[in-house]
Design a protein around this motif. Structure first.
Motif, PDB file in Angstrom:
ATOM      1  N   GLY A  43       2.139  -9.418  -1.461  1.00  0.00           N
ATOM      2  CA  GLY A  43       1.937  -7.987  -0.756  1.00  0.00           C
ATOM      3  C   GLY A  43       0.786  -7.265  -1.178  1.00  0.00           C
ATOM      4  O   GLY A  43       0.837  -5.837  -1.800  1.00  0.00           O
ATOM      5  N   SER A  44      -0.279  -7.957  -2.184  1.00  0.00           N
ATOM      6  CA  SER A  44      -0.817  -7.841  -3.128  1.00  0.00           C
ATOM      7  C   SER A  44      -2.151  -7.278  -2.488  1.00  0.00           C
ATOM      8  O   SER A  44      -1.985  -7.233  -0.915  1.00  0.00           O
ATOM      9  CB  SER A  44      -1.983  -9.409  -4.005  1.00  0.00           C
ATOM     10  N   CYS A  45      -2.810  -6.092  -3.282  1.00  0.00           N
ATOM     11  CA  CYS A  45      -3.865  -5.738  -2.788  1.00  0.00           C
ATOM     12  C   CYS A  45      -5.269  -7.047  -2.197  1.00  0.00           C
ATOM     13  O   CYS A  45      -6.436  -7.127  -2.142  1.00  0.00           O
ATOM     14  CB  CYS A  45      -4.383  -4.805  -3.025  1.00  0.00           C
ATOM     15  N   SER A 105       6.362  -6.295  -0.544  1.00  0.00           N
ATOM     16  CA  SER A 105       6.088  -5.207   0.410  1.00  0.00           C
ATOM     17  C   SER A 105       7.881  -6.134   1.271  1.00  0.00           C
ATOM     18  O   SER A 105       8.362  -7.074   1.079  1.00  0.00           O
ATOM     19  CB  SER A 105       4.819  -6.645   1.423  1.00  0.00           C
ATOM     20  N   ARG A 106       8.189  -4.641   1.763  1.00  0.00           N
ATOM     21  CA  ARG A 106       9.682  -5.274   2.310  1.00  0.00           C
ATOM     22  C   ARG A 106      10.030  -5.917   3.088  1.00  0.00           C
ATOM     23  O   ARG A 106      10.191  -7.543   4.143  1.00  0.00           O
ATOM     24  CB  ARG A 106      10.784  -4.137   3.241  1.00  0.00           C
ATOM     25  N   HIS A 107       7.879  -6.138   4.039  1.00  0.00           N
ATOM     26  CA  HIS A 107       8.419  -7.453   5.237  1.00  0.00           C
ATOM     27  C   HIS A 107       8.074  -8.599   4.941  1.00  0.00           C
ATOM     28  O   HIS A 107       7.916  -9.841   5.314  1.00  0.00           O
ATOM     29  CB  HIS A 107       6.764  -7.170   5.424  1.00  0.00           C
ATOM     30  N   MET A 108       7.619  -8.762   3.246  1.00  0.00           N
ATOM     31  CA  MET A 108       7.554 -10.274   3.082  1.00  0.00           C
ATOM     32  C   MET A 108       8.640 -10.749   1.826  1.00  0.00           C
ATOM     33  O   MET A 108       9.219 -11.600   1.151  1.00  0.00           O
ATOM     34  CB  MET A 108       5.910  -9.942   2.225  1.00  0.00           C
ATOM     35  N   GLU A 109       9.450  -9.766   1.935  1.00  0.00           N
ATOM     36  CA  GLU A 109      10.760 -10.039   0.993  1.00  0.00           C
ATOM     37  C   GLU A 109      11.609 -11.033   1.084  1.00  0.00           C
ATOM     38  O   GLU A 109      11.674 -12.214   0.198  1.00  0.00           O
ATOM     39  CB  GLU A 109      11.928  -8.960   1.216  1.00  0.00           C
ATOM     40  N   THR A 110      12.057 -11.137   2.726  1.00  0.00           N
ATOM     41  CA  THR A 110      12.391 -12.577   2.803  1.00  0.00           C
ATOM     42  C   THR A 110      12.144 -14.053   3.112  1.00  0.00           C
ATOM     43  O   THR A 110      12.147 -15.167   2.554  1.00  0.00           O
ATOM     44  CB  THR A 110      13.481 -12.356   4.199  1.00  0.00           C
ATOM     45  N   GLU A 150       0.095   0.587  -8.591  1.00  0.00           N
ATOM     46  CA  GLU A 150      -0.151   2.080  -7.810  1.00  0.00           C
ATOM     47  C   GLU A 150       0.955   2.087  -6.833  1.00  0.00           C
ATOM     48  O   GLU A 150       1.488   2.880  -6.358  1.00  0.00           O
ATOM     49  CB  GLU A 150      -1.104   1.469  -7.328  1.00  0.00           C
ATOM     50  N   PHE A 151       1.737   0.489  -6.555  1.00  0.00           N
ATOM     51  CA  PHE A 151       2.399   0.980  -5.440  1.00  0.00           C
ATOM     52  C   PHE A 151       4.361   1.553  -5.145  1.00  0.00           C
ATOM     53  O   PHE A 151       4.815   1.799  -4.681  1.00  0.00           O
ATOM     54  CB  PHE A 151       2.421  -0.510  -3.963  1.00  0.00           C
ATOM     55  N   SER A 188       9.147   1.460  -2.494  1.00  0.00           N
ATOM     56  CA  SER A 188       9.181   2.718  -1.317  1.00  0.00           C
ATOM     57  C   SER A 188       9.818   1.980   0.494  1.00  0.00           C
ATOM     58  O   SER A 188      10.463   0.744  -0.330  1.00  0.00           O
ATOM     59  CB  SER A 188       7.886   3.229  -1.088  1.00  0.00           C
ATOM     60  N   TYR A 189       9.866   2.749   1.196  1.00  0.00           N
ATOM     61  CA  TYR A 189      10.145   2.719   2.237  1.00  0.00           C
ATOM     62  C   TYR A 189       9.483   0.693   2.808  1.00  0.00           C
ATOM     63  O   TYR A 189      10.141   0.088   3.432  1.00  0.00           O
ATOM     64  CB  TYR A 189      10.692   3.541   3.677  1.00  0.00           C
ATOM     65  N   ALA A 190       8.431   0.713   2.065  1.00  0.00           N
ATOM     66  CA  ALA A 190       7.900   0.031   2.588  1.00  0.00           C
ATOM     67  C   ALA A 190       7.655  -1.399   1.300  1.00  0.00           C
ATOM     68  O   ALA A 190       7.210  -2.290   1.931  1.00  0.00           O
ATOM     69  CB  ALA A 190       6.603  -0.693   2.525  1.00  0.00           C
ATOM     70  N   SER A 191       7.576  -0.930  -0.199  1.00  0.00           N
ATOM     71  CA  SER A 191       7.896  -2.050  -0.917  1.00  0.00           C
ATOM     72  C   SER A 191       9.658  -2.032  -1.811  1.00  0.00           C
ATOM     73  O   SER A 191       9.527  -0.767  -2.023  1.00  0.00           O
ATOM     74  CB  SER A 191       6.335  -1.193  -1.680  1.00  0.00           C
ATOM     75  N   ALA A 200      10.376   9.091   1.240  1.00  0.00           N
ATOM     76  CA  ALA A 200       8.680   7.777   1.208  1.00  0.00           C
ATOM     77  C   ALA A 200      10.035   6.553   0.558  1.00  0.00           C
ATOM     78  O   ALA A 200       9.319   5.655   0.871  1.00  0.00           O
ATOM     79  CB  ALA A 200       7.547   8.110   0.206  1.00  0.00           C
ATOM     80  N   ALA A 201      10.583   6.929   0.188  1.00  0.00           N
ATOM     81  CA  ALA A 201      11.855   6.080  -0.422  1.00  0.00           C
ATOM     82  C   ALA A 201      12.762   4.768   0.525  1.00  0.00           C
ATOM     83  O   ALA A 201      13.317   4.410   0.618  1.00  0.00           O
ATOM     84  CB  ALA A 201      12.942   6.241  -1.000  1.00  0.00           C
ATOM     85  N   ILE A 237       2.472   6.806   0.387  1.00  0.00           N
ATOM     86  CA  ILE A 237       2.341   7.415  -1.024  1.00  0.00           C
ATOM     87  C   ILE A 237       1.381   7.958  -1.474  1.00  0.00           C
ATOM     88  O   ILE A 237       1.148   8.527  -2.065  1.00  0.00           O
ATOM     89  CB  ILE A 237       3.096   6.024  -2.050  1.00  0.00           C
ATOM     90  N   SER A 270      -4.409  -7.175   3.701  1.00  0.00           N
ATOM     91  CA  SER A 270      -4.225  -5.856   2.792  1.00  0.00           C
ATOM     92  C   SER A 270      -4.573  -4.495   2.786  1.00  0.00           C
ATOM     93  O   SER A 270      -4.333  -3.399   3.675  1.00  0.00           O
ATOM     94  CB  SER A 270      -4.193  -5.849   1.696  1.00  0.00           C
TER      95      SER A 270
END
Ligand code: SF4
Lengths: 171, 532
Positions: free
Chosen positions: A53-55, A96-101, A128-129, A132-135, B151-152, B219, B528
């Motif tokens: 999930g990197s930049c 990222s939650r999309h990469m978790e699995t 910085e991230f 969250s709901y996404a990370s 956000a969480a 965020i 990204s």
């Protein structure tokens, strides 16, 4: 072809032996790394890099390890395409939650014993991230981590040093 | 500033066909025009903009309070001959339905699906009902960019892998499917590619992105300006300078802040250095993907030398966080003016020598000529920007066509090609390096004296700003709206990759599967930057 050989000969070898920018000699770290890899990994350390999930900043620096200045392969380190061939997992980014699995599956596919290093501020603590709901934040929130390499992104030399530390401290 | 050029006539044209158009003043957007239309006229707006010859640039939404209660405001940006226009409309939050622009502009396809996933706006006649940014991290009835979504979020203990996404299927004897990713073989970003192939030939490629979605837009909310600049610098790490610049430009325009000239010259210097670094590295990577190791190592060496020089002069190999609200983080030590100029000349010479060798090799030409052709009509339909667009005849560069300081005072060449193959995209990189090296010389010799940062003043709540910057991948649009106390209420960065990822699906058609890596590298979209 002659011109290619001519260029190669004129340029010589740029691979570094001298200290750069006030940092300890690359070769010094490299030689230690090589010694450890010789002892513990039969001379060859296979690394699978996963961007979770990197930049993409961290990827650029991991890629740079292959450029002729660092030429990490001379120390016995090579990057492999499959986790099944890997001794070590380098994970960048907040997961990222999309990469978790996908990350968990990559980890599960590795043979034991396996080493995991979290790369960059994001991998170390979410950067910085954050969470969250996404990370999921830090890599250690998803899989067990043996070492972290700080920096945003860590320089190629930081990466080399981090890889060395992780294998040196391993019992 | 009063709008000029053919786009200035566009609102009148809309009025002529019976669309009620309200022109609005928005100093933070200027010189971009702002018009407000009724939601019921949205479809006609798209059709008219297309027939007027506008390029569809970007679309973003935000939840705001209005007289009749909470509404979702949708903005779409168009460009024509270097002039920009933002069209705005609103739909009630309770029934957020709007006509799609995808029917007029294929470029709107994924951005509208992103808005649907993030804000719950239903684009009624959108041809593709599938989700885009949403995988399994939140449910179909939740919309992360709505105000009541924390956000969480409320994530599961473990987010499952994405499933039940209906890829389009090719059928016929001998057709087979190759799924690739999200974890790729190389040291690159994650994403999924689904190939349908016959023998070695690609019949169809479908991309599934969104794996690196980190909730950047969400965020960003509530951050202070420094915090937003840091976040923007990490939208896409390889474009850290350009994204930070675009976001800072948006914030500064919202605040009505004038920058000291030296600050913008230094920003441009960094931005051109970033362009050179990435183009040099990519040329090496393109050569690597055709198994020409000599070229790869030579260009990788040049990139490393270049990045070390950036670190010496600016303190960071990618110049991350060197652009800050109001200017730049640190001045350039005068001793680097001479060294940087020498480095730029030396790099130009070295590339010249290498290319003399490479241009002579039929085996290189054989792999890149005619490979991965993006036809000019496709580039136009998708609104492709940057070197991908310019390699297929889209002659547009923000620096030249909608110039922002300091480019308004500089002359430089914008190369354009028409053949649209890997070769053309690689040539574009080379010619852009030459142009950037010239710009670096000019920037160093003309660097004005004075301070490098202006004191920050909070803009009023509700102030908005638009930043438009030509990054190395092309046009970056950055929108910012402030809330109370100088905090960010909305941030939307549109990376140029949104326009070039769909192009990859088209240009790979009829090529062989083993040529996919080189085709992909010649485009080099940011995962990204588009996943956000
Ligand atoms: S640590 Fe920095 S460079 Fe690495 S992924 Fe995070 S933001 Fe990007």
């Amino acid at each position: 072809m002659l011109r290619i050989l001519g260029k190669i000969q004129r340029l010589g070898i740029v691979t570094e032996t001298r200290p750069e920018l006030g940092e300890p000699a690359l070769t010094e770290i490299g030689e230690q790394l090589k010694a450890h890899i010789g002892e513990r990994f039969g001379g060859s350390l296979a690394i699978r890099e996963v961007d979770a999930g990197s930049c993409n900043g961290c990827e650029l620096e991991v890629q740079a390890l292959n450029n002729p200045f660092y030429s990490i392969e001379r120390f016995g380190v090579h990057f492999v395409a499959s986790p099944r061939h890997a001794d070590m997992l380098l994970v960048s980014g907040p997961v990222s939650r999309h990469m978790e699995t996908a990350l968990l599956r990559t980890y599960d596919a590795m043979p034991e014993p396996r080493l995991v290093i979290a790369v960059g501020e994001c991998g170390a603590c979410g950067g910085e991230f954050g969470i969250s709901y996404a990370s999921c934040g830090a890599v250690s929130n998803v899989i067990p981590v043996d070492g972290v390499i700080h920096g945003c992104p860590p320089t190629p030399l930081d990466l080399l040093r981090g890889i060395l530390e992780a294998i040196a401290k391993r019992p | 500033m009063t709008p000029h050029g053919p786009l200035a006539e566009f609102p009148r044209r809309l009025a002529d066909i019976g669309v009620r158009v309200e022109a609005r003043e928005s100093p933070g957007l200027a010189p971009t025009q702002l018009i407000v239309v009724k939601a019921t006229d949205w479809s006609r707006l798209g059709i008219e903009a297309r027939s007027w010859g506008c390029r569809w640039v970007a679309s973003w939404g935000e939840e705001v309070d209005a007289e009749g209660g909470a509404t979702i405001r949708i903005n779409t940006c168009f460009e024509h001959a270097g002039a920009y226009l933002v069209a705005r409309t609103a739909v009630p939050r309770a029934a957020p339905v709007l006509a799609s622009h995808t029917t007029s502009y294929p470029a709107a396809d994924r951005p509208e699906r992103h808005i649907r996933d993030m804000l719950g706006v239903v684009f009624s006649d959108h041809p593709d009902a599938r989700r885009w940014t949403r995988h399994q991290a939140w449910s179909q009835s939740e919309y992360p960019l709505r105000r009541d979504f924390p956000a969480a979020g409320s994530p599961q203990a473990r987010t499952p892998a994405d499933h039940q996404y209906n890829f389009l299927l090719a059928q016929g004897s001998g057709v087979y499917e190759i799924p690739v990713g999200p974890v790729h073989a190389g040291i690159i970003e994650p994403g999924h590619f689904r190939f349908q192939a016959v023998g070695e030939t690609v019949l169809k490629l479908e991309e599934r992105l969104g794996y690196t979605h980190k909730g950047i837009e969400k965020i960003a909310e509530g951050r202070d300006v420094d915090g937003l600049a840091r976040l923007a610098a990490r939208v896409s790490g390889d474009s850290t300078v350009a994204h930070a610049w675009a976001a800072c430009m948006a914030m500064e325009k919202a605040a009505g802040l004038d920058l000291p000239p030296r600050a913008v010259w230094l920003r441009a210097l960094m931005c051109e250095r970033e362009r050179v670094a990435n183009h040099v590295g990519d040329i090496g990577a393109i050569l690597n993907d055709i198994a020409f190791a000599f070229g790869f190592y030579q260009f990788a060496r040049l990139r490393e030398v270049w990045q070390r020089a950036s670190r010496e002069a600016f303190g960071h190999r990618f110049m991350m966080d060197c652009i800050v609200p109001g200017g730049v983080a640190a001045d350039l030590d005068p001793r680097f003016i001479a060294t940087m100029r020498d480095e730029a000349r030396l790099l130009g010479q070295q590339i010249g020598k290498l290319m003399a060798i490479i241009n002579d090799l039929p085996s290189v030409a054989d792999r890149v000529r005619g490979t991965g052709v993006l036809k000019p009509e496709y580039a136009k339909a998708l609104g492709c920007v940057g070197y991908v667009g310019r390699a297929s005849g889209m002659d547009f560069d923000v620096r030249r066509d909608a110039p922002y300081p300091p480019y308004d005072k500089l002359t430089f060449k914008v190369p354009v090609h028409h053949y649209g193959d890997v070769n053309a995209r690689a040539r574009m990189r080379l010619e852009e390096i030459t142009a950037s090296l010239g710009l670096i010389e000019a920037l160093l010799s003309g660097l004005p004296p004075g301070p490098v940062r202006a004191a920050w003043t909070h803009p009023a709540a509700g102030a908005e700003g638009l930043g438009l910057v030509e990054g190395w991948r092309g046009e970056i649009l950055s929108f910012v709206r402030f809330g109370a106390d100088g905090r960010i209420a909305r941030f939307f960065p549109r990376d140029p990759s949104w326009t070039t990822w769909p192009a990859l699906e088209l240009l790979i058609h009829d090529n062989i599967v083993p040529d996919f890596p080189v085709c992909n590298k010649s485009v080099n979209g940011s995962y990204s930057g588009q996943d956000l």
